[in-house]
Design a protein around this motif. Structure first.
Motif, PDB file in Angstrom:
ATOM      1  N   THR A  97       1.704   7.046  -1.114  1.00 34.66           N
ATOM      2  CA  THR A  97       0.399   7.055  -1.771  1.00 34.66           C
ATOM      3  C   THR A  97      -0.659   7.624  -0.836  1.00 34.66           C
ATOM      4  O   THR A  97      -1.495   8.433  -1.233  1.00 34.66           O
ATOM      5  N   TYR A 101      -2.404  11.105  -1.803  1.00 32.46           N
ATOM      6  CA  TYR A 101      -3.749  10.946  -2.371  1.00 32.46           C
ATOM      7  C   TYR A 101      -4.812  10.495  -1.380  1.00 32.46           C
ATOM      8  O   TYR A 101      -5.995  10.673  -1.634  1.00 32.46           O
ATOM      9  N   GLN A 104     -15.846   7.648  -2.127  1.00 30.60           N
ATOM     10  CA  GLN A 104     -14.891   7.168  -3.120  1.00 30.60           C
ATOM     11  C   GLN A 104     -15.312   5.776  -3.583  1.00 30.60           C
ATOM     12  O   GLN A 104     -15.701   4.938  -2.763  1.00 30.60           O
ATOM     13  N   TYR A 160      -9.637   7.452  -5.581  1.00 28.05           N
ATOM     14  CA  TYR A 160      -8.729   7.011  -4.518  1.00 28.05           C
ATOM     15  C   TYR A 160      -7.471   6.570  -5.248  1.00 28.05           C
ATOM     16  O   TYR A 160      -7.258   5.398  -5.514  1.00 28.05           O
ATOM     17  N   ASP A 161      -6.671   7.566  -5.590  1.00 29.23           N
ATOM     18  CA  ASP A 161      -5.618   7.330  -6.578  1.00 29.23           C
ATOM     19  C   ASP A 161      -4.363   6.730  -5.947  1.00 29.23           C
ATOM     20  O   ASP A 161      -4.231   6.669  -4.723  1.00 29.23           O
ATOM     21  N   ALA A 186      -3.241  17.404  -0.344  1.00 29.62           N
ATOM     22  CA  ALA A 186      -4.163  18.256  -1.093  1.00 29.62           C
ATOM     23  C   ALA A 186      -4.907  19.211  -0.168  1.00 29.62           C
ATOM     24  O   ALA A 186      -5.295  20.312  -0.582  1.00 29.62           O
ATOM     25  N   TRP A 233      -0.334  19.105  -4.662  1.00 25.38           N
ATOM     26  CA  TRP A 233      -0.780  17.960  -5.457  1.00 25.38           C
ATOM     27  C   TRP A 233       0.423  17.180  -5.942  1.00 25.38           C
ATOM     28  O   TRP A 233       1.534  17.698  -6.025  1.00 25.38           O
TER      29      TRP A 233
END
Lengths: 153, 741
Positions: free
Chosen positions: B657, B661, B673, B679-680, B734, B739
């Motif tokens: 994660t 991200y 954020q 903040y995925d 990213a 992505w």
């Protein structure tokens, strides 16, 4: 203003700000704290309940929108004997911290009500809740087990 | 660990005997891991043993109905340590597992997890991480203040509390029960055996349950060095006992901090400074106070709190409060911090951390590489936002908070409230995730300050936005590395890196290169973060793991070597075995179609070695799909394989994660954020398949809550490189145009 709905099979009437989200009505005025607050913007799914049988994120759902609805929370799953989903959750030892799991279980119960034998793609599409502990692999396995337990019941 | 510094001399001169005497002096509360001898029982916490219950020692309670309660001095935040610790105790005690339950020990000095101190005292200090030494000093030298203990972090529960404390507590309890039976029946202790909570005298066929013997057992003194079982005889340790806390985590019954209800309680929503260190200039609160249910608007100078009869009401009213903020670090930004780091690396004071041989000569002689790597700030983003409930009474305070360091939190609150620690009672609750965040004091002291200004018990809850913008972040840092290879060997490794002061001690040596290299030169510039930073699951290993395990892939390529075998060629035998197992289990040598690749990485942290292989598919448009992660783990003896596997698979998701991200950025002095869309997180749909393999081992248990986090990020980036030829030197992915699919 009084708003009435059914909560876990019992009619309730609450006198609160009609804009108050169902999550907080249930947690604070009804004392059922099994459903959790995670993000407040319906992004994480920790607040998932069933509203008229649909898995619904309740942290942004104004209580006046559910007047007359049938609301079900994690406290009504089981509760005497574990449901197929709960049994599968225990057999796969799914939870870690456990905070997101009420929402996960409610989302999965609703999925299995609609699709008794979901494919992995069905699961991916329906269960979009966040688990920060990362229990996803066990959740997926437990959903399949729960589906089987329901069929065998 | 050979690297641990010498403990401070004052500590070293303490002996077990004087320590126990000290324990008496401080009121008997300090039962160092093992024992609270029976004559000190009356000084222990009345709330723990009531009526006819007997405390055999601080960590286990036996009741006449033959039930056994194991108290564990750690917080339960998902790691399942309570169950594992109970397994370790029950194994040595010869307890009937079905009769064992667990309870988090109350946060009093009686439950200080001083296995740390004990391990040291009994000459087993080699396994105590040196970052605990300051705490041990504290424990020993300032024990009267009780400012220690019950820390949950550093992957310590099993490897320290369990290994040094629980096992001996169980064995000592067993010996006392056998002594009780021997006295009861007037037979030698050696003629007795314990099994499944029953003591048997084979010669006469007499039996007695632990419950029946408990009262008499408590009259014997516990043995500080009881005989421990041979691991070949283990029946409970090493088995996947279901976690004892899970039944109430599938029906909503588990009580987290946010769920606490105190009679007469009100709720607080808080606004913290949008710019670091800004202060409240003025508050316009008429509109908020006009909202039904709102009781107070409190100006705390560095924060504003609204008190209401509902959290939602408080948070809505907070939006209606007009707050003017002034001052603060308005020119603070990610770009400014990065520029400072670059300048420090160019011209700052270097502190040498590791030096050997002649790096310059090796660089000149072999094929030399230079690379600069960097990582961003990261938030913990526990699912349960920070919260704390404070109830003040005339003579003290009751606190409900999910915290990784209950005793320290108690003391911080006491200091805030100008009380003694004894006046503050901590009530244990489950933690909805910790990951290091819940070891900090900021949110508990804020709750205490709000409670002081309120006229009722207060539950303070942070919104997700407040939680994310006011975290104690994993630091953003940079490392410049140089290396050389010659004839298939790494001949030099050098690095210059920023140390942003996460709180991790040098003695854990995350900066050290974990491969055999003759010429080394590792130095740092200390550049404390202007933004609060803290421990983030696996702490500095997350950054160093990414830097080193990416760079070693670059070195392997320069050497024309296979990255996995190249690592094996430079690794210690124990690490090599982990890598070799990974080679076999992951399908490393398979041919893959274009766009697919496997990357590898290994990090040895918290006395556990984890090597991971990440299999990715990268599409033409740079979508990264993580198909499968294979983990091979040598954490020594595995206490509970199912719980251990869960820590590894969860850590993989946590690490991926962050790589895919995770980035917290600052602009204008504030965090940009706010919530999950910015903040995925990985979800079910893009969580990889996983396989976890444990090396069968008789080594003492290593930590497992953190060690599987660090390798997965470099393994992912190494896989992306092998699939695309693009080397990721800055996270998240990213930044290099990739992505997460």
């Amino acid at each position: 203003m009084s708003i009435s709905f059914t909560l876990n099979g019992t009619p309730v009437s609450v006198d609160v700000d009609p804009e108050m989200p169902l999550l907080w009505v249930v947690r604070e005025t009804q004392g059922l704290t099994g459903t959790k607050f995670g993000c407040g913007i319906a992004a994480c799914g920790a607040c998932t309940m069933h509203v008229d049988g649909q898995a619904t994120r309740t942290c942004v759902l104004p209580v006046d929108a559910i007047e007359g609805a049938d609301v079900r929370t994690i406290e009504d799953i089981g509760p005497e004997t574990p449901s197929a989903v709960q049994a599968a959750w225990l057999s796969h030892q799914v939870p870690q911290c456990g905070y997101c799991q009420s929402g996960m279980i409610m989302a999965v119960e609703a999925l299995l009500d609609e699709i008794p034998d979901p494919s992995d793609a069905d699961i991916d599409a329906a269960i979009t809740n966040i688990c920060r502990c990362g229990t996803y692999d066990r959740i997926r396995a437990a959903v399949h087990t729960a589906a089987r337990l329901r069929r065998e019941a | 660990m050979s690297d641990t510094p010498e403990p401070r001399s004052k500590v070293r001169t303490w002996t077990r005997r004087s320590f126990l005497a000290t324990a008496g002096v401080v009121g008997g509360g300090l039962a160092l891991g093992l024992t609270l001898s029976p004559n000190r029982l009356k000084m222990s916490d009345d709330s723990v043993a009531t009526g006819d219950e007997i405390l055999l020692n601080t960590w286990v309670k036996v009741t006449p109905d033959n039930r056994i309660t194991v108290f564990f001095p750690h917080s339960e935040m998902g790691q399942g340590a309570g169950t594992g610790l109970a397994q370790m105790l029950a194994e040595e005690m010869e307890a009937d597992w079905g009769a064992v339950s667990i309870e988090q020990a109350p946060a009093t000095d009686a439950y200080i997890n001083s296995d740390l101190g004990r391990g040291y005292i009994l000459g087993q200090g080699a396994n105590i991480p040196a970052f605990m030494y300051p705490m041990i000093d504290f424990a020993f030298l300032q024990i009267a203040n009780g400012l220690v203990g019950q820390l949950t972090g550093g992957s310590t529960a099993i490897r320290l509390t369990g290994q040094h404390g629980m096992r001996r507590a169980g064995a000592a309890a067993r010996e006392m029960l056998l002594q009780a039976a021997a006295a009861e029946w007037d037979v030698p202790v050696t003629s007795l055996a314990a099994r499944d909570s029953v003591v048997t005298h084979a010669a006469s066929g007499r039996t007695a349950t632990f419950g029946a013997l408990a009262a008499r057992a408590a009259t014997f003194s516990p043995n500080l060095k009881p005989a421990l079982k041979d691991s070949a005889e283990y029946r409970i340790v090493g088995t996947s006992k279901p976690r004892l806390d899970l039944p109430e985590k599938v029906n909503g019954a588990a009580q987290f901090g946010i769920d606490v209800v105190v009679p007469g309680m009100v709720y607080a929503a808080v606004a913290l400074a949008p710019v670091r260190d800004a202060q409240v200039a003025s508050v316009e609160d008429a509109a908020a106070l006009g909202r039904s249910g709102v009781r107070q608007v409190i100006n705390l100078r560095d924060a504003v709190a609204v008190i209401a009869d509902s959290y939602w009401t408080a948070s809505r009213a907070l939006e209606e409060v007009g707050i003017d903020w002034s001052g603060g670090q308005t020119d603070l930004s990610s770009a400014a911090i990065r520029a400072q780091h670059m300048s420090d690396l160019d011209t700052g004071d270097m502190e040498e951390m590791d030096q050997a041989g002649d790096v310059s000569a090796a660089l000149a002689s072999g094929t030399a590489l230079n690379a600069e790597y960097e990582v961003p700030y990261l938030a913990h983003a526990t699912m349960e936002p920070m919260n704390c409930t404070v109830s003040l009474r005339g003579d003290g305070a009751d606190i409900w908070v999910g915290h990784q360091n209950q005793l320290h939190a108690r003391n911080a609150i006491a200091e805030t409230l100008r009380m003694t620690p004894e006046q503050v009672t901590m009530h244990p609750v489950y933690l909805g995730g910790g990951f290091g965040r819940r070891g900090d004091m900021d949110f508990v002291t804020l709750a205490a300050r709000i409670a002081q200004a309120a006229d009722a018990p207060v539950k303070m809850i942070w919104s997700r936005e407040t939680d994310m913008a006011n975290d104690t972040y994993r630091p953003a840092i940079i490392s410049r590395m140089q290396g050389a290879v010659e004839n298939g060997r790494i001949t030099a490794f050098a690095s210059r890196y920023i140390d942003a002061r996460s709180g991790m001690p040098d003695s854990e040596r995350p900066f050290a290169f974990q491969y055999e290299v003759p010429n080394r030169d590792v130095a740092r510039v200390i550049c404390p973060s202007p933004v609060p930073v803290g421990t983030w699951r696996a702490v500095d290993f997350t950054q160093m793991g990414f830097f080193h395990e990416s760079f070693v892939d670059e070195l392997a390529e320069a050497a024309g070597a296979d990255p996995l075998r190249f690592r094996m060629d430079h690794a210690t035998p124990r690490r090599r075995a982990v890598l070799e197992r990974l080679r076999r289990e992951s399908g490393w040598d398979r041919d893959l179609p274009p766009g697919q690749a496997i990357g590898v990485a290994m990090v040895d942290s918290f006395e556990t070695i984890v090597a991971q292989a990440v299999h990715v598919t990268v599409s033409e448009d740079r979508a990264v799909k993580v198909n499968r992660v294979t983990s091979v783990v040598d954490c020594g003896r595995v206490i509970n394989p199912s719980a251990a596997e869960a820590q590894v698979t969860g850590s993989v998701i946590f690490g991926l994660t962050s790589a895919l991200y995770g980035e917290i950025t600052l602009e204008g002095g504030g965090v940009q954020q706010q919530n999950f869309p910015e903040y995925d997180m990985l979800r079910l749909s893009n969580a990889p398949e996983q396989a976890v393999h444990f090396i069968a081992s008789d080594h003492a248990p290593g930590g497992l809550g953190e060690p599987a986090v660090p390798p997965v990020t470099p393994a992912l980036c190494n896989a992306i490189y092998r699939a695309t030829g693009t080397r990721i030197r800055s996270l998240p992915v990213a930044k290099s145009g990739f992505w997460a699919a």
